[in-house]
Design a protein around this motif. Structure first.
Motif, PDB file in Angstrom:
ATOM      1  N   UNK A  75      60.886  22.861  -1.536  1.00  0.00           N
ATOM      2  CA  UNK A  75      60.308  21.689  -0.755  1.00  0.00           C
ATOM      3  C   UNK A  75      59.170  21.236  -1.337  1.00  0.00           C
ATOM      4  N   UNK A  76      59.112  19.985  -1.645  1.00  0.00           N
ATOM      5  CA  UNK A  76      57.582  19.054  -2.356  1.00  0.00           C
ATOM      6  C   UNK A  76      56.717  19.533  -1.431  1.00  0.00           C
ATOM      7  N   UNK A  77      55.732  20.024  -1.879  1.00  0.00           N
ATOM      8  CA  UNK A  77      54.295  20.035  -1.128  1.00  0.00           C
ATOM      9  C   UNK A  77      53.413  19.181  -1.733  1.00  0.00           C
ATOM     10  N   UNK A  78      53.119  18.080  -1.015  1.00  0.00           N
ATOM     11  CA  UNK A  78      52.028  17.298  -1.203  1.00  0.00           C
ATOM     12  C   UNK A  78      50.698  17.522  -0.587  1.00  0.00           C
ATOM     13  N   UNK A  79      49.443  17.424  -1.198  1.00  0.00           N
ATOM     14  CA  UNK A  79      48.340  17.831  -0.319  1.00  0.00           C
ATOM     15  C   UNK A  79      47.404  16.427  -0.532  1.00  0.00           C
ATOM     16  N   UNK A  80      47.219  16.118   0.997  1.00  0.00           N
ATOM     17  CA  UNK A  80      46.566  14.879   1.213  1.00  0.00           C
ATOM     18  C   UNK A  80      44.922  15.675   1.539  1.00  0.00           C
ATOM     19  N   UNK A  81      44.108  15.266   0.591  1.00  0.00           N
ATOM     20  CA  UNK A  81      42.635  15.661   1.011  1.00  0.00           C
ATOM     21  C   UNK A  81      41.763  14.421   0.648  1.00  0.00           C
ATOM     22  N   UNK A  82      42.084  13.369   1.339  1.00  0.00           N
ATOM     23  CA  UNK A  82      41.608  12.007   1.024  1.00  0.00           C
ATOM     24  C   UNK A  82      40.061  11.948   1.175  1.00  0.00           C
TER      25      UNK A  82
END
Length: 452
Positions: free
Chosen positions: A228-235
């Protein structure tokens, strides 16, 4: 830079632009620099201490103008994303200056970065399945894809699923509003048993409602095992990771396929500037690449980084890393800010805001009528009056109607919560004290009218 200097420098810059236009016919129309020319002209890392404005402006002519708008636009962006990646202590796979397969790019917003990552993940999973089962209809695969995020994630994540044409499931968060590994694993097992195909998880570091952090050290290995692609959103929170004391909040990024945060939120860079890194750039390019004749050029297969080229040593094809083909010269403002402040100055800015938030938290805790609703980690304080949701809604209405300060609410575990965010560059302790005095005065008046 105070307002007097700002006025002076602004006029100087207008003169520079006017001189450029007046003498534009003396300049050649096409750059004669070799691809990769820019990296050797500037340092490999951001300066620790501030530099002078004069030195920064001099470098426009020395560094940027030989490459005109392109390749300078793209090459400076590549180096600036390396600077920032090093400031964050990102794993080397995410940097372009290494021999890795990754690199960084500036998107417009975190919403775009989330969508770009989701579309790349969708493309990767479809290709992976088709390689094993070439006869399977692509529409059938896409109909079974499922993406995941926290139930605390920003609405833009759900919107990415809508645009990407895939179903999106929300993983329940724990008592601290964070997603744990077991919660994700449970939902994955349910979906796989139902014949669905998990392909993407958007982890949030610093959720919008309460600045909570998903446990990416638990989630990451699960995503890696499951493909699974893990994207991190730490905007919002990502800017704080330049400070060593907050860098542990990013532990687990080594498991991610992509990582994004917004320097335009908390790192003194004007909107829009959302920085995104990927571990394997070919996954992004595969989802977006088009190569018509009018985008081809002499260095197409040079192996060195330019706006539309392929490479094994630098990031490349930045027009293929995003939804639009056109792009602005956004790396200039990063270059200016990082040099004018230096890493130390930017760290001081973050630490000051966190200290001001802690100051506000202390004021709330002393007043027995109020309660803190979530752990204060960075510059956001979630608080409320002890009492009903209606009471807190009434207080917020009075605060915002008075127009001296502005607060935005959230819901946490069914409770209506007020959020005090320290954001402005010029915020000082006196502003925090004045804001709290204003809030408590309005609360006193409200409680007189509606005693609990």
């Amino acid at each position: 830079m105070d307002t007097a200097e700002f006025r002076r420098r602004g006029k100087e810059m207008v003169d520079y632009v006017a001189d450029y236009l007046e003498n534009i016919e003396k300049r050649q129309v096409y750059p004669d620099v070799e691809p990769g020319y820019l990296r050797s002209l500037i340092p490999e890392e951001a300066p620790e201490q501030p530099e002078t404005y004069e030195d920064v402006v001099k470098d426009i002519e020395r560094v940027v103008m030989p490459g005109a708008a392109s390749p300078a636009c793209t090459e400076l962006e590549t180096v600036m994303l390396d600077w920032l990646g090093k400031m964050l202590n990102l794993p080397e796979e995410f940097l372009a200056g290494t021999k890795g397969k990754g690199g960084g790019v500036i998107q417009g917003t975190a919403s775009e970065a989330t969508l770009v990552a989701l579309l790349a993940a969708r493309c990767r999973m479809v290709k992976r399945i088709l390689s094993d089962d070439p006869e399977r209809p692509e529409a059938d695969i896409i109909s079974k894809l499922v993406a995941y995020s926290s139930d605390q994630a920003h609405s833009s994540v759900e919107r990415a699923g809508l645009i990407g044409g895939v179903r999106m499931r929300k993983i329940p968060s724990d008592s601290k509003f964070s997603v744990r590994g077991e919660a994700l694993r449970k939902v994955l097992e349910e979906d796989k048993a139902a014949g669905l195909i998990p392909f993407y998880f958007c982890a949030t570091l610093g959720t919008t409602p309460s600045c909570a952090f998903d446990y990416i050290t638990e989630i990451g290995p699960i995503c890696n095992t499951e493909g699974i692609w893990m994207h991190i959103d730490a905007a919002y929170a990502g800017s704080a990771f330049i400070c060593p004391e907050f860098r542990p909040l990013l532990d687990g990024v080594e498991f991610a396929d992509s990582f994004n945060f917004n320097p335009h939120k908390w790192l003194l860079v004007n909107f829009d500037c959302s920085t995104m890194w990927v571990k394997n750039r070919t996954d992004i390019i595969a989802a977006f690449k088009m190569d018509p004749l009018y985008l081809k050029h002499d260095h197409q297969e040079s192996g060195i980084h330019t706006l539309h080229t392929h490479t094994h040593t630098h990031t490349h094809s930045i027009c293929h890393w995003q939804i639009p083909l056109g792009r602005r010269f956004r790396s200039l403002k990063i270059w200016f800010v990082f040099r004018m402040y230096g890493l130390r100055g930017l760290q001081d800015h973050i630490r000051k805001h966190v200290a001001l938030a802690k100051e506000f938290e202390a004021l709330v805790r002393v007043d027995e009528r109020f309660q803190i609703s979530a752990e204060v980690v960075l510059g956001l304080v979630c608080f409320r009056l002890k009492g009903s949701n209606d009471l807190n809604e009434a207080l917020l209405k009075r605060i915002n109607s008075a127009r001296r300060i502005h607060l935005v609410p959230c819901q946490l575990s069914g409770r209506f919560v007020l959020r005090f965010a320290v954001c402005a560059r010029t915020t000082e302790s006196r502003h925090v004290q004045e804001a709290w005095a204003h809030i408590t005065q309005l609360a006193t008046e409200l409680l007189r009218q509606f005693p609990q």
